[in-house]
Design a protein around this motif. Structure first.
Motif, short mmCIF file in Angstrom:
data_model
loop_
_atom_site.label_atom_id
_atom_site.label_comp_id
_atom_site.label_asym_id
_atom_site.label_seq_id
_atom_site.Cartn_x
_atom_site.Cartn_y
_atom_site.Cartn_z
N GLU A 18 -4.90 -8.88 11.44
CA GLU A 18 -4.66 -8.06 10.26
C GLU A 18 -3.89 -8.87 9.22
O GLU A 18 -3.12 -9.77 9.57
N PRO A 19 -4.08 -8.59 7.92
CA PRO A 19 -3.40 -9.34 6.87
C PRO A 19 -1.89 -9.16 6.95
O PRO A 19 -1.39 -8.07 7.22
N LEU A 20 -1.16 -10.26 6.74
CA LEU A 20 0.30 -10.23 6.68
C LEU A 20 0.72 -11.26 5.65
O LEU A 20 0.69 -12.46 5.92
N GLY A 21 1.06 -10.79 4.43
CA GLY A 21 1.38 -11.73 3.37
C GLY A 21 0.17 -12.61 3.04
O GLY A 21 -0.93 -12.11 2.87
N ASN A 22 0.38 -13.93 3.02
CA ASN A 22 -0.71 -14.86 2.74
C ASN A 22 -1.49 -15.25 3.98
O ASN A 22 -2.47 -15.98 3.89
N GLY A 23 -1.03 -14.78 5.14
CA GLY A 23 -1.70 -15.17 6.38
C GLY A 23 -2.28 -13.99 7.13
O GLY A 23 -2.46 -12.90 6.58
N LEU A 24 -2.56 -14.20 8.40
CA LEU A 24 -3.05 -13.16 9.28
C LEU A 24 -2.14 -13.07 10.49
O LEU A 24 -1.67 -14.09 10.99
N MET A 25 -1.85 -11.86 10.92
CA MET A 25 -1.14 -11.67 12.17
C MET A 25 -2.15 -11.33 13.25
O MET A 25 -2.96 -10.41 13.08
N GLY A 26 -2.13 -12.09 14.32
CA GLY A 26 -3.02 -11.82 15.44
C GLY A 26 -2.23 -11.26 16.61
O GLY A 26 -1.22 -11.84 17.01
N THR A 27 -2.65 -10.13 17.14
CA THR A 27 -1.97 -9.51 18.28
C THR A 27 -2.91 -9.48 19.47
O THR A 27 -4.01 -8.93 19.38
#
Length: 319
Positions: free
Chosen positions: A156-165
């Motif tokens: 999912e988008p998080l700021g300029n990056g992606l958070m992967g869970t």
């Protein structure tokens, strides 16, 4: 020192591909940790891998994985065989589908990672995938292989990056009915519910993780520093046990009164709380080396050891 990526490969959505790197989003390196030592000698205990039957130490290159079939029988599985069944997903996070974030049961969440473009190329493709998911309020579901094991990962988008869970598989999540079936079906009266809601309103606040305090960690550091300074540690008094609650309505009323009398003052709308200092064990536990250093510390230390204060921890990326 720059953090090291746990995994490097490619992120792919249909024919759109970009090189990416995966970094752990959390770290426990600042927590107080212990080694096991020999009480008689004070030396650190060393662990050796030994053959269960012969008792002889086994070299790392001679150790392989084995699946237990019965008491004395194992099926040997090599590293190459594990890599072969991992297939293409070893080096590629293939996005299989997009789902609403609200559809993901929190029980399936394992641990978070940060996904970023790897190198100077592929930033445009990465941005397309990120902004598409953001604009549609969707979470991408893909697969990634870490330590020879394939995992489902939610991006999912998080700021300029992606958070992967990383997500658990269904067989890893226990059925709640096995635990909840014996809970009594109690009728909650409106009066009790109203009182409980008032208590909740008194305790309501925005979610601000910087306010969390690890009291056990602070107590550990205080204990270590006191023992290092030669301060005698008194035995802790037994905790007082509270009486049984006889009347639930009475307990709710007393709770509400207590919250009104001692609850924190309401924060003005729009006001921001001051940021708390981010502390780490390295700033609290300063090593003492050599006889001279120990003598100098004894001169500087007060009769009663005070709780140590940490300098603000340096901002670092997780890694």
């Amino acid at each position: 020192m720059a953090p090291r990526a746990n995994w490097k490969g490619f992120l792919r959505l249909s024919l759109v591909t970009c090189p990416v790197a995966l970094y752990p989003a959390t770290s426990e390196s600042e927590k107080v940790s212990f080694n096991q030592i020999n009480k008689k000698t004070g030396h650190r205990v060393k662990y050796a891998k030994v053959d269960a039957e012969t008792g002889e130490e086994v070299a790392n290159e001679d150790i392989v994985k084995g699946y237990k079939v019965d008491t004395d029988t194992y099926i040997e599985v090599t590293k190459d065989e594990l890599e072969d069944i991992a297939l293409e997903s070893t080096h590629t996070i293939e996005i299989d589908e997009f789902v609403p974030k609200s559809d993901i049961d929190s029980r399936y969440l394992i641990r978070p990672y940060y996904l970023v473009p790897d190198g100077k190329v592929g930033h445009d493709a990465f941005a397309v995938i990120r902004e598409t998911a953001r604009s549609m309020n969707k979470v991408a579901i893909g697969r990634v292989v870490l330590t020879n094991r394939e995992h489902v990962i939610a991006l999912e988008p998080l700021g300029n990056g992606l958070m992967g869970t990383l997500l658990r598989y269904p067989y890893e999540v226990r059925d709640e009915k096995e635990y909840f079936d014996d809970i009594q079906d109690v009728k909650v009266t409106k009066d009790m519910l109203d009182l409980a809601k008032h208590i909740v309103e008194k305790k309501s606040a925005p979610f601000e993780p910087e306010d969390f305090e690890d009291h056990y960690e602070a107590a550990l550091v205080d204990l270590i520093n006191k023992k290092r300074a030669g301060v005698r540690i008194p035995a802790k008094a037994a905790p007082k046990t509270g009486g049984n609650v006889i009347n639930l309505m009475d307990a709710l009323k007393r709770s509400l009164t207590s919250e009104e009398e001692s609850g924190p003052a309401a924060k003005p709308k729009g006001a921001k709380r001051p940021k708390k200092r981010v502390e780490g064990q390295r700033e609290m536990l300063l090593p003492i080396s050599g006889k001279k250093a120990k003598e100098e510390q004894k001169k500087e230390e007060p009769k009663k050891a005070e709780k140590p204060t940490r300098a603000p921890a340096r901002s670092r990326k997780a890694g």
